[in-house]
Scaffold this active site. Structure first.
Site, PDB file in Angstrom:
ATOM      1  N   SER A   1       6.767  -1.225  -4.121  1.00  0.00           N
ATOM      2  CA  SER A   1       5.524  -0.531  -3.807  1.00  0.00           C
ATOM      3  C   SER A   1       5.468   0.747  -4.636  1.00  0.00           C
ATOM      4  O   SER A   1       6.365   1.581  -4.554  1.00  0.00           O
ATOM      5  CB  SER A   1       5.521  -0.217  -2.302  1.00  0.00           C
ATOM      6  OG  SER A   1       4.392   0.537  -1.948  1.00  0.00           O
TER       7      SER A   1
ATOM      8  N   LYS B   1       3.177  -3.877  -6.036  1.00  0.00           N
ATOM      9  CA  LYS B   1       2.094  -3.425  -5.154  1.00  0.00           C
ATOM     10  C   LYS B   1       1.756  -2.004  -5.549  1.00  0.00           C
ATOM     11  O   LYS B   1       2.661  -1.173  -5.721  1.00  0.00           O
ATOM     12  CB  LYS B   1       2.585  -3.503  -3.709  1.00  0.00           C
ATOM     13  CG  LYS B   1       1.846  -2.645  -2.701  1.00  0.00           C
ATOM     14  CD  LYS B   1       2.188  -3.090  -1.292  1.00  0.00           C
ATOM     15  CE  LYS B   1       2.414  -1.924  -0.353  1.00  0.00           C
ATOM     16  NZ  LYS B   1       2.775  -2.366   1.010  1.00  0.00           N
TER      17      LYS B   1
ATOM     18  N   LYS C   1      -0.502   1.439  -4.511  1.00  0.00           N
ATOM     19  CA  LYS C   1      -1.268   2.118  -3.472  1.00  0.00           C
ATOM     20  C   LYS C   1      -2.603   2.534  -4.069  1.00  0.00           C
ATOM     21  O   LYS C   1      -2.644   3.056  -5.194  1.00  0.00           O
ATOM     22  CB  LYS C   1      -0.504   3.355  -2.994  1.00  0.00           C
ATOM     23  CG  LYS C   1       0.796   3.023  -2.285  1.00  0.00           C
ATOM     24  CD  LYS C   1       0.528   2.328  -0.969  1.00  0.00           C
ATOM     25  CE  LYS C   1       1.784   2.263  -0.113  1.00  0.00           C
ATOM     26  NZ  LYS C   1       1.495   1.661   1.200  1.00  0.00           N
TER      27      LYS C   1
ATOM     28  N   ASP D   1      -2.601  -1.823  -1.846  1.00  0.00           N
ATOM     29  CA  ASP D   1      -2.536  -1.410  -0.436  1.00  0.00           C
ATOM     30  C   ASP D   1      -3.324  -0.120  -0.255  1.00  0.00           C
ATOM     31  O   ASP D   1      -3.005   0.906  -0.858  1.00  0.00           O
ATOM     32  CB  ASP D   1      -1.061  -1.196  -0.040  1.00  0.00           C
ATOM     33  CG  ASP D   1      -0.876  -0.890   1.446  1.00  0.00           C
ATOM     34  OD1 ASP D   1      -1.893  -0.773   2.170  1.00  0.00           O
ATOM     35  OD2 ASP D   1       0.294  -0.774   1.880  1.00  0.00           O
TER      36      ASP D   1
ATOM     37  N   GLU E   1      -4.240  -5.153   0.861  1.00  0.00           N
ATOM     38  CA  GLU E   1      -3.610  -4.810   2.132  1.00  0.00           C
ATOM     39  C   GLU E   1      -4.367  -3.691   2.844  1.00  0.00           C
ATOM     40  O   GLU E   1      -4.677  -2.655   2.243  1.00  0.00           O
ATOM     41  CB  GLU E   1      -2.157  -4.391   1.857  1.00  0.00           C
ATOM     42  CG  GLU E   1      -1.323  -4.135   3.102  1.00  0.00           C
ATOM     43  CD  GLU E   1       0.141  -3.855   2.759  1.00  0.00           C
ATOM     44  OE1 GLU E   1       0.569  -4.173   1.634  1.00  0.00           O
ATOM     45  OE2 GLU E   1       0.849  -3.295   3.609  1.00  0.00           O
TER      46      GLU E   1
ATOM     47  N   ASP F   1      -1.660  -4.862   7.878  1.00  0.00           N
ATOM     48  CA  ASP F   1      -0.391  -4.174   8.114  1.00  0.00           C
ATOM     49  C   ASP F   1      -0.566  -3.346   9.388  1.00  0.00           C
ATOM     50  O   ASP F   1      -0.270  -3.812  10.503  1.00  0.00           O
ATOM     51  CB  ASP F   1      -0.058  -3.323   6.865  1.00  0.00           C
ATOM     52  CG  ASP F   1       1.145  -2.412   7.021  1.00  0.00           C
ATOM     53  OD1 ASP F   1       1.741  -2.354   8.113  1.00  0.00           O
ATOM     54  OD2 ASP F   1       1.507  -1.719   6.042  1.00  0.00           O
TER      55      ASP F   1
ATOM     56  N   LYS G   1       6.378  -5.869   9.847  1.00  0.00           N
ATOM     57  CA  LYS G   1       7.476  -4.900   9.798  1.00  0.00           C
ATOM     58  C   LYS G   1       8.060  -4.901  11.202  1.00  0.00           C
ATOM     59  O   LYS G   1       7.371  -4.511  12.151  1.00  0.00           O
ATOM     60  CB  LYS G   1       6.953  -3.496   9.471  1.00  0.00           C
ATOM     61  CG  LYS G   1       6.314  -3.362   8.089  1.00  0.00           C
ATOM     62  CD  LYS G   1       5.595  -2.038   7.930  1.00  0.00           C
ATOM     63  CE  LYS G   1       5.005  -1.892   6.539  1.00  0.00           C
ATOM     64  NZ  LYS G   1       4.064  -0.747   6.450  1.00  0.00           N
TER      65      LYS G   1
ATOM     66  N   GLY H   1       7.811  -2.565   4.306  1.00  0.00           N
ATOM     67  CA  GLY H   1       8.873  -1.566   4.294  1.00  0.00           C
ATOM     68  C   GLY H   1       8.336  -0.221   4.739  1.00  0.00           C
ATOM     69  O   GLY H   1       7.137   0.045   4.633  1.00  0.00           O
TER      70      GLY H   1
HETATM   71  C1  NPQ Z   1       2.946   0.439   3.778  1.00  0.00           C
HETATM   72  N1  NPQ Z   1       5.134   1.356   2.987  1.00  0.00           N
HETATM   73  O1  NPQ Z   1       3.179  -0.699   3.489  1.00  0.00           O
HETATM   74  C2  NPQ Z   1       4.034   1.497   3.892  1.00  0.00           C
HETATM   75  C3  NPQ Z   1       3.451   2.816   3.988  1.00  0.00           C
HETATM   76  C4  NPQ Z   1       4.311   4.012   4.217  1.00  0.00           C
HETATM   77  C5  NPQ Z   1       6.572   0.884   1.117  1.00  0.00           C
HETATM   78  O2  NPQ Z   1       4.272   1.003   0.939  1.00  0.00           O
HETATM   79  C6  NPQ Z   1       7.109   7.769   5.891  1.00  0.00           C
HETATM   80  C7  NPQ Z   1       7.012   6.863   6.930  1.00  0.00           C
HETATM   81  C8  NPQ Z   1       6.500   7.513   4.709  1.00  0.00           C
HETATM   82  C9  NPQ Z   1       6.297   5.715   6.767  1.00  0.00           C
HETATM   83  C10 NPQ Z   1       5.143   6.070   3.334  1.00  0.00           C
HETATM   84  C11 NPQ Z   1       5.216   1.085   1.669  1.00  0.00           C
HETATM   85  C12 NPQ Z   1       5.773   6.350   4.538  1.00  0.00           C
HETATM   86  C13 NPQ Z   1       5.675   5.438   5.569  1.00  0.00           C
HETATM   87  C14 NPQ Z   1       4.415   4.905   3.206  1.00  0.00           C
HETATM   88  C15 NPQ Z   1       4.943   4.277   5.389  1.00  0.00           C
HETATM   89  O3  NPQ Z   1       1.810   0.716   4.078  1.00  0.00           O
HETATM   90 MG    MG Z   2       0.916  -1.233   4.008  1.00  0.00          MG
END
Ligand code: NPQ
Ligand code: MG
Length: 369
Positions: free
Chosen positions: A135, A161, A163, A188, A213, A238, A262, A290
Site C-alpha cells: 500500500s 495499491k 491511496k 483506496d 476500496e 474495508d 482485517k 493491513g
Molecule cells: C487501509 N491500511 O487499508 C489501511 C489504512 C490505515 C495499509 O493501507 C494507523 C492506524 C495508521 C491504522 C494508516 C493500509 C493507519 C491505519 C492507514 C490504517 O485502509
Molecule cells: Mg483500506
C-alpha cells in the site's frame, strides 16, 4: 484454559517513512500489545486501533480502556474452554471490535499452541505462503509515486495499491497506467468521496483497476450499492465491514464485489471466518488488509490469509515495509514471486523479542484477578 493474568503495553515505534492517507499523515505508531498468561506461559497479541479516531472510531486509548475495565476483568481468573465461550462472555458489550479482536486473537493463538498446531493450521488454512501486495501512501508528486512503485515492483510485490483522495486520483492512476500498463493496480479512498462524485470516480473505469476500496462513508452501504451500479470497477469494502452482519447486508445490497477482511477490525478470527464463508457463498473474493501492525499482528494476518477464499494478494507486506527492526523473530520477509511464507511453529509462529518490546514500551499495566 485458565487465563491467569494479562498485561497491556503501548509501544512507540517510528515508521521508516511517514504514511499519508485521505484521513491524515503519521510517522509514529503506538501499537497496543496484549500479553495473556495461560498455564504459566505468555501469549502475545496486538490491537490494531489507531492513534486517533480517523480510520475508525476506536483508538489506542479507547481500546486500552475497554480491555482494562471491561473485557479483561470478564475473563481473568476464568477457565475459558474455547473461542465460542470467550465471545459469549463479552456478547453484551457493544462495538469496540478492535479491543475484542486483540483478546480473541491472542486467545486463539494460545489455543493453537496448546493444540500443537500452527495458527494457520488451527484456523483451517492450507497454504504454505501467502501472496502480498503493498500500500503506497499519498505522495507530494506523481513522479515520486512512480519511483516508489518501481522500487516495490523490483522488491517483488505482486499488487500495488495507491491511496487516493479528491485532487489525487484520476491523474495519478492515469500516470501510473502510462508507466506500468500491465501491473495489478488498485486504489483506496478511505471514505474520501460522496455519491455525487460518481461521475468523477467513473473516470477511473478506463484504467482497469483491480478494485476501488472504500470510496464512501463507512456506514453508507446503500450509497455504495448505488455507486457500484454506476461503476465498472469492482468496489471493495474495508471500513464498512465491521461484522458478519455488515457483510451479509453489503452482499444483499450489492454494495461491493470484494471484501477486505482485517481480523483486528472485525473482532477477531472467528468473525473473520464468518465473513469469509458468507463471501465465499456469495461468490465474492476476500483479501487480508493491513493496519501498520508489528510482526505480532502481521503473524495473525498471514495465518488468516491461508483460508481458501483469500483469493487476492493482501496488504500483508514484509516487516521492512514499515519497520527498521520488527519486534518478532524471525521478521516477515518477502520471497521470490511476492509471497510471504507461513510460519510453521505452533501458535503465533514467531518469537516476540521481549527485550526490544521492553525498550519500546511507553506505558504498561499488569491486570490480575
Ligand atoms: C487501509 N491500511 O487499508 C489501511 C489504512 C490505515 C495499509 O493501507 C494507523 C492506524 C495508521 C491504522 C494508516 C493500509 C493507519 C491505519 C492507514 C490504517 O485502509
Ligand atoms: Mg483500506
Amino acid at each position: 484454559m485458565k487465563i491467569e493474568a494479562a498485561e497491556l503495553r503501548i509501544l512507540k515505534m517510528r515508521l521508516l517513512k511517514p504514511f499519508r492517507t485521505s484521513f491524515g499523515e503519521q510517522q509514529d505508531r503506538f501499537p497496543l500489545l496484549l500479553r495473556l498468561e495461560i498455564d504459566g506461559r505468555s501469549h502475545w497479541g496486538e490491537c490494531v486501533a489507531g492513534e486517533g479516531p480517523w480510520y475508525s472510531s476506536e483508538t489506542v486509548e479507547t481500546a486500552w480502556l475497554m480491555l482494562k475495565d471491561y473485557l479483561l476483568p470478564l475473563v481473568i481468573g476464568e477457565d475459558v474452554p474455547d473461542v465460542g465461550a470467550l465471545e459469549r462472555t463479552y456478547a453484551a458489550i457493544r462495538g469496540h471490535r478492535m479491543a475484542k479482536a486483540a483478546l480473541e486473537m491472542t486467545f486463539t493463538a494460545a489455543l493453537a499452541e496448546r493444540s500443537h498446531k500452527s495458527l494457520a493450521a488451527f484456523l483451517g488454512g492450507s497454504r504454505e505462503r501467502v501472496e502480498t501486495g503493498v500500500s503506497v501512501g499519498i505522495q507530494p508528486t506523481i513522479d515520486g509515486t512512480l519511483e516508489i512503485i518501481g522500487r516495490h515492483l523490483a522488491e517483488g510485490y505482486r499488487r500495488i495499491k495507491v491511496k487516493i483522495e479528491p485532487g489525487w486520483d484520476v491523474q495519478l492512476v492515469g500516470g501510473i497506467r502510462e508507466r506500468y500498463p500491465e501491473i495489478s493496480l488498485m486504489a483506496d479512498a478511505n471514505s474520501a468521496y460522496d455519491l455525487e462524485d460518481a461521475p468523477h470516480l467513473a473516470e477511473l473505469d478506463r484504467f482497469g483497476l483491480l478494485m476501488l476500496e472504500q470510496p464512501l462513508s463507512p456506514g453508507d452501504l446503500v450509497d455504495h450499492a448505488a455507486l457500484q451500479r454506476r461503476l465498472r470497477t469492482p468496489i471493495c469494502l474495508d471500513e464498512s465491514i465491521e461484522s458478519a452482519r455488515d457483510a451479509r447486508h453489503a452482499l444483499e445490497l450489492g454494495a461491493c464485489r470484494v471484501i477486505n477482511i482485517k481480523p483486528g477490525r472485525v473482532g477477531g478470527f472467528a468473525e473473520s471466518r464468518r465473513i469469509h464463508d458468507l463471501a465465499e457463498a456469495g461468490g465474492v473474493p476476500v483479501w487480508c488488509g493491513g493496519m501498520l501492525e508489528t510482526g505480532i499482528g502481521r503473524a495473525c494476518n498471514v495465518a488468516l490469509a491461508t483460508l481458501p477464499n483469500f483469493r487476492l494478494p493482501g496488504d500483508i507486506s514484509a516487516s521492512d515495509r514499515y519497520w527498521q527492526e520488527d519486534i518478532v523473530d524471525p521478521p516477515f520477509v518477502l520471497q521470490k514471486g511476492g509471497t510471504i511464507p507461513v510460519p510453521l511453529r505452533w501458535g503465533l509462529g514467531v518469537r516476540v523479542k521481549t527485550d526490544l518490546v521492553e525498550r519500546l514500551t511507553v506505558r504498561q499495566e499488569l491486570i490480575r484477578a
